[in-house]
Write a protein that holds these residues in place. Structure first.
Motif, PDB file in Angstrom:
ATOM      1  N   VAL A 363       7.529   5.474   3.055  1.00  0.00           N
ATOM      2  CA  VAL A 363       8.885   5.365   3.590  1.00  0.00           C
ATOM      3  C   VAL A 363       9.645   4.321   2.787  1.00  0.00           C
ATOM      4  N   LEU A 364      10.836   4.693   2.355  1.00  0.00           N
ATOM      5  CA  LEU A 364      11.744   3.777   1.666  1.00  0.00           C
ATOM      6  C   LEU A 364      12.948   3.549   2.573  1.00  0.00           C
ATOM      7  N   ALA A 365      13.136   2.321   3.021  1.00  0.00           N
ATOM      8  CA  ALA A 365      14.262   1.989   3.892  1.00  0.00           C
ATOM      9  C   ALA A 365      15.454   1.601   3.035  1.00  0.00           C
ATOM     10  N   GLU A 366      16.479   2.436   3.046  1.00  0.00           N
ATOM     11  CA  GLU A 366      17.687   2.161   2.282  1.00  0.00           C
ATOM     12  C   GLU A 366      18.685   1.452   3.206  1.00  0.00           C
ATOM     13  N   ILE A 367      18.847   0.163   2.989  1.00  0.00           N
ATOM     14  CA  ILE A 367      19.701  -0.646   3.853  1.00  0.00           C
ATOM     15  C   ILE A 367      21.138  -0.547   3.355  1.00  0.00           C
ATOM     16  N   GLN A 378      15.523 -13.404  12.902  1.00  0.00           N
ATOM     17  CA  GLN A 378      15.034 -12.187  13.546  1.00  0.00           C
ATOM     18  C   GLN A 378      14.940 -11.035  12.560  1.00  0.00           C
ATOM     19  N   LEU A 379      15.996 -10.878  11.723  1.00  0.00           N
ATOM     20  CA  LEU A 379      15.968  -9.804  10.726  1.00  0.00           C
ATOM     21  C   LEU A 379      14.877 -10.042   9.691  1.00  0.00           C
ATOM     22  N   SER A 380      14.670 -11.292   9.319  1.00  0.00           N
ATOM     23  CA  SER A 380      13.618 -11.608   8.346  1.00  0.00           C
ATOM     24  C   SER A 380      12.252 -11.210   8.894  1.00  0.00           C
ATOM     25  N   GLU A 381      12.028 -11.476  10.188  1.00  0.00           N
ATOM     26  CA  GLU A 381      10.752 -11.117  10.798  1.00  0.00           C
ATOM     27  C   GLU A 381      10.563  -9.603  10.841  1.00  0.00           C
ATOM     28  N   LYS A 382      11.640  -8.874  11.118  1.00  0.00           N
ATOM     29  CA  LYS A 382      11.526  -7.410  11.180  1.00  0.00           C
ATOM     30  C   LYS A 382      11.341  -6.804   9.793  1.00  0.00           C
ATOM     31  N   LEU A 383      11.983  -7.399   8.781  1.00  0.00           N
ATOM     32  CA  LEU A 383      11.744  -6.927   7.412  1.00  0.00           C
ATOM     33  C   LEU A 383      10.282  -7.150   7.019  1.00  0.00           C
ATOM     34  N   ALA A 384       9.741  -8.283   7.457  1.00  0.00           N
ATOM     35  CA  ALA A 384       8.329  -8.557   7.164  1.00  0.00           C
ATOM     36  C   ALA A 384       7.433  -7.534   7.842  1.00  0.00           C
ATOM     37  N   LEU A 385       7.785  -7.137   9.091  1.00  0.00           N
ATOM     38  CA  LEU A 385       7.004  -6.118   9.795  1.00  0.00           C
ATOM     39  C   LEU A 385       7.065  -4.784   9.058  1.00  0.00           C
ATOM     40  N   LEU A 386       8.241  -4.445   8.524  1.00  0.00           N
ATOM     41  CA  LEU A 386       8.364  -3.199   7.775  1.00  0.00           C
ATOM     42  C   LEU A 386       7.503  -3.221   6.522  1.00  0.00           C
ATOM     43  N   ARG A 387       7.539  -4.338   5.821  1.00  0.00           N
ATOM     44  CA  ARG A 387       6.726  -4.429   4.593  1.00  0.00           C
ATOM     45  C   ARG A 387       5.238  -4.368   4.929  1.00  0.00           C
ATOM     46  N   GLU A 388       4.836  -4.977   6.063  1.00  0.00           N
ATOM     47  CA  GLU A 388       3.436  -4.891   6.478  1.00  0.00           C
ATOM     48  C   GLU A 388       3.039  -3.456   6.797  1.00  0.00           C
ATOM     49  N   ALA A 389       4.009  -2.672   7.271  1.00  0.00           N
ATOM     50  CA  ALA A 389       3.741  -1.266   7.584  1.00  0.00           C
ATOM     51  C   ALA A 389       3.788  -0.390   6.334  1.00  0.00           C
ATOM     52  N   GLY A 390       4.028  -0.996   5.178  1.00  0.00           N
ATOM     53  CA  GLY A 390       4.047  -0.232   3.939  1.00  0.00           C
ATOM     54  C   GLY A 390       5.401   0.322   3.562  1.00  0.00           C
ATOM     55  N   ARG A 392       8.915   0.277   1.755  1.00  0.00           N
ATOM     56  CA  ARG A 392       9.625  -0.371   0.653  1.00  0.00           C
ATOM     57  C   ARG A 392      11.106  -0.456   0.982  1.00  0.00           C
ATOM     58  N   ILE A 393      11.815  -1.390   0.374  1.00  0.00           N
ATOM     59  CA  ILE A 393      13.208  -1.690   0.698  1.00  0.00           C
ATOM     60  C   ILE A 393      14.089  -1.373  -0.509  1.00  0.00           C
ATOM     61  N   GLN A 410      18.681 -12.140  -0.438  1.00  0.00           N
ATOM     62  CA  GLN A 410      18.254 -12.144   0.955  1.00  0.00           C
ATOM     63  C   GLN A 410      17.179 -11.109   1.244  1.00  0.00           C
ATOM     64  N   LEU A 411      17.319  -9.920   0.626  1.00  0.00           N
ATOM     65  CA  LEU A 411      16.426  -8.812   0.973  1.00  0.00           C
ATOM     66  C   LEU A 411      15.247  -8.654   0.027  1.00  0.00           C
ATOM     67  N   ASP A 412      15.382  -9.171  -1.210  1.00  0.00           N
ATOM     68  CA  ASP A 412      14.323  -8.987  -2.212  1.00  0.00           C
ATOM     69  C   ASP A 412      13.929  -7.513  -2.302  1.00  0.00           C
ATOM     70  N   PRO A 413      14.851  -6.623  -2.656  1.00  0.00           N
ATOM     71  CA  PRO A 413      14.600  -5.178  -2.586  1.00  0.00           C
ATOM     72  C   PRO A 413      13.656  -4.686  -3.678  1.00  0.00           C
ATOM     73  N   ASP A 414      13.091  -3.510  -3.418  1.00  0.00           N
ATOM     74  CA  ASP A 414      12.260  -2.839  -4.424  1.00  0.00           C
ATOM     75  C   ASP A 414      13.103  -1.953  -5.338  1.00  0.00           C
TER      76      ASP A 414
END
Length: 497
Positions: A363-367, A378-390, A392-393, A410-414
């Motif tokens: 899954v690639l999350a296009e923000i 809060q958003l930083s924690e949720k982004l970390a959860l997404l990255r832990e789930a595999g 990419r941003i 801020q996002l350090d995107p892929d």
């Protein structure tokens, strides 16, 4: 009708007019029926009351005659003497409704309060068998009713003044009639019939229910109902027009589950393969046509309903996993900060990611940030959860809206996705091409790969490839299509581009 009006028109003008007219008619007819029902009920009750009063009046005349008859028991078997006549005349004098009294002994002469002795008179079958027997008589234009009361030893005939009977009928109507009725007679008069339960007579009136009269009598109420019905019809027309507002339309299509996914492949020229597919949202309008996302995506983001639309979309994408599984693809999902901040929507995204991984899909999350973006704790924690789930941003539509250099830090995107408007600047010269070059320079400097959207011509493809871009998406390769067609496209994709 253009696509904008088609999408925003849930109820068409003619449907609004029809609904308003139908509402007016239904309300008016229902109101008139209620009024007429009440008027008929009141009229029936009034007529029954008048008939009851008239019947009570005539019953009182019969009761007076019956009482007078029973008072003659001491005279049974006596001759028509002066004493008998005085008794008969006294009874007539103290009973104002009685004209005269005749007494007949069985098979003998009689005695009359008017005529004195009466000749021998045979008693008829009816007079001997029926306890109450009434017959109408007329003398010199004067009408009276002779009521015969039978007993074992004698027969009494009491003459009731017909004027009082006619006076009783005034309670009913001018055309009301009085009919003596015996238990062996059948009477079927036309009109409204009221039968007395104790004495043998009926009252008949042709005064039946007249709808026209009831309407005229209730015309003030009916005009009021008409005014209210017209007002409600007008309000219905106005309110149905309010339904065609963008926000309500969006909720309508969301409720109808009219949003569905289409997919557009992302091509990797470095590997000569389809690297992934982007999930795009479409909506089936009321006429059955597809609706461009530009009509509802901005509204959904502004109203906060984008999270609900995305959740509904992801549930439908799961049904298409079988078309893309085991092909080494990623699924690109567009998300906003609203989705990240909503616990329900975020959990749906995590569930979607889990199901995708079970089908060997990434899954690639296009923000996308069309509004101001701030990376909170809060958003930083949720982004970390997404990255832990595999997950990419990617920053979608980089360089437009609020997606800029601060988003990278801020996002350090892929990945960075270049909007099709930027892609169109290729070979445009001047400031536009300089803006595109600056975006590509940022990508090269940060070593963040670029996905170029909106590739429509080979010249645009070659321009981007010459500047180090190797991931592309656009109509040059494939338009957005359903999962089955994209699956066929992936199977037939050539090894060289």
């Amino acid at each position: 009708m253009n696509s904008d009006n088609e999408f925003l028109t849930i109820i068409r003008p003619y449907a609004r007019v029809f609904t308003a007219i139908l509402t007016t008619l239904v309300l008016f007819c229902a109101g008139v029926m209620i009024v007429l029902s009440y008027a008929i009920s009141a009229d029936t009750e009034e007529r029954e009351l008048k008939n009851q009063r008239a019947s009570d009046y005539v019953s009182s005349l019969y009761r007076e005659a019956e009482t007078a008859s029973r008072s003659l028991d001491p005279l049974a078997g006596q001759l028509c003497t002066e004493k008998t006549l005085r008794r008969l005349r006294h009874i007539v004098a103290v009973n104002p409704h009685i004209r005269s009294i005749n007494v007949y002994s069985r098979n003998s002469t009689g005695c009359s309060s008017l005529e004195g002795s009466l000749p021998l008179r045979p008693i008829s079958y009816s007079e001997s068998r029926v306890p109450f027997y009434t017959t109408m008589k007329q003398e010199d234009g004067y009408i009276f009713y002779m009521v015969y009361f039978s007993s074992p030893s004698y027969l009494t005939g009491v003459a009731i003044n017909g004027f009082f009977v006619r006076d009783a009928l005034r309670y009913i109507s001018p055309d009301a009639a009085f009919y003596p009725l015996q238990d062996f007679m059948e009477l079927s008069p036309q009109g409204y019939v009221w039968e007395n339960t104790h004495y043998p007579f009926v009252l008949v009136s042709s005064d039946s229910i007249n709808i026209q009269k009831l309407i005229l009598k209730s015309r003030a109420v009916i005009f009021f109902i008409l005014a209210v019905s017209l007002l409600v019809g007008w309000l219905t027309y106005i309110s149905t027009g309010l339904i065609n507002t963008p926000r309500f339309v969006l909720r309508y299509y969301l409720h109808k589950k009219s949003f569905y996914p289409v997919y557009q492949p992302v091509i990797s020229t470095r590997d000569n393969k389809v690297a992934g597919v982007e999930i795009l949202m479409r909506c089936v309008s009321k006429t059955g046509h597809g609706t461009p996302p530009a009509l509802f995506i901005p509204l959904a983001e502004q109203s906060g309903m984008i999270k609900d639309l995305t959740s509904q979309l992801l549930k439908k994408v799961r049904d298409d996993f079988t078309y893309f599984s085991d092909r080494g693809l990623y699924l690109a999902v567009n998300i906003t900060s609203d989705i990240m901040e909503c616990p329900h929507a975020f959990n749906e995204l995590l569930k979607f990611t889990e199901h995708a991984r079970k089908n060997n899909l990434e899954v690639l999350a296009e923000i996308t940030e069309r509004q101001s973006f701030s990376l909170t704790v809060q958003l930083s924690e949720k982004l970390a959860l997404l990255r832990e789930a595999g997950v990419r941003i990617a920053i979608d539509d980089f360089g437009t809206g609020y997606s800029n250099l601060s988003s990278i830090t801020q996002l350090d995107p892929d990945y960075l996705k270049i909007d099709k408007d930027f892609t169109g600047y290729s070979m445009a010269g001047g400031v536009r091409e300089a803006l595109l070059e600056s975006v590509l320079h940022i990508s090269a400097t940060t070593a963040i790969p670029v996905i170029a959207e909106g590739i429509e011509t080979p010249a645009q493809l070659n321009y981007m490839r010459d500047r180090g871009v190797w991931m592309f998406q656009g109509y040059l390769f494939s338009p957005p299509s359903d999962a089955r067609r994209i699956s066929e496209y992936i199977c037939q994709f050539p090894h060289t581009v």
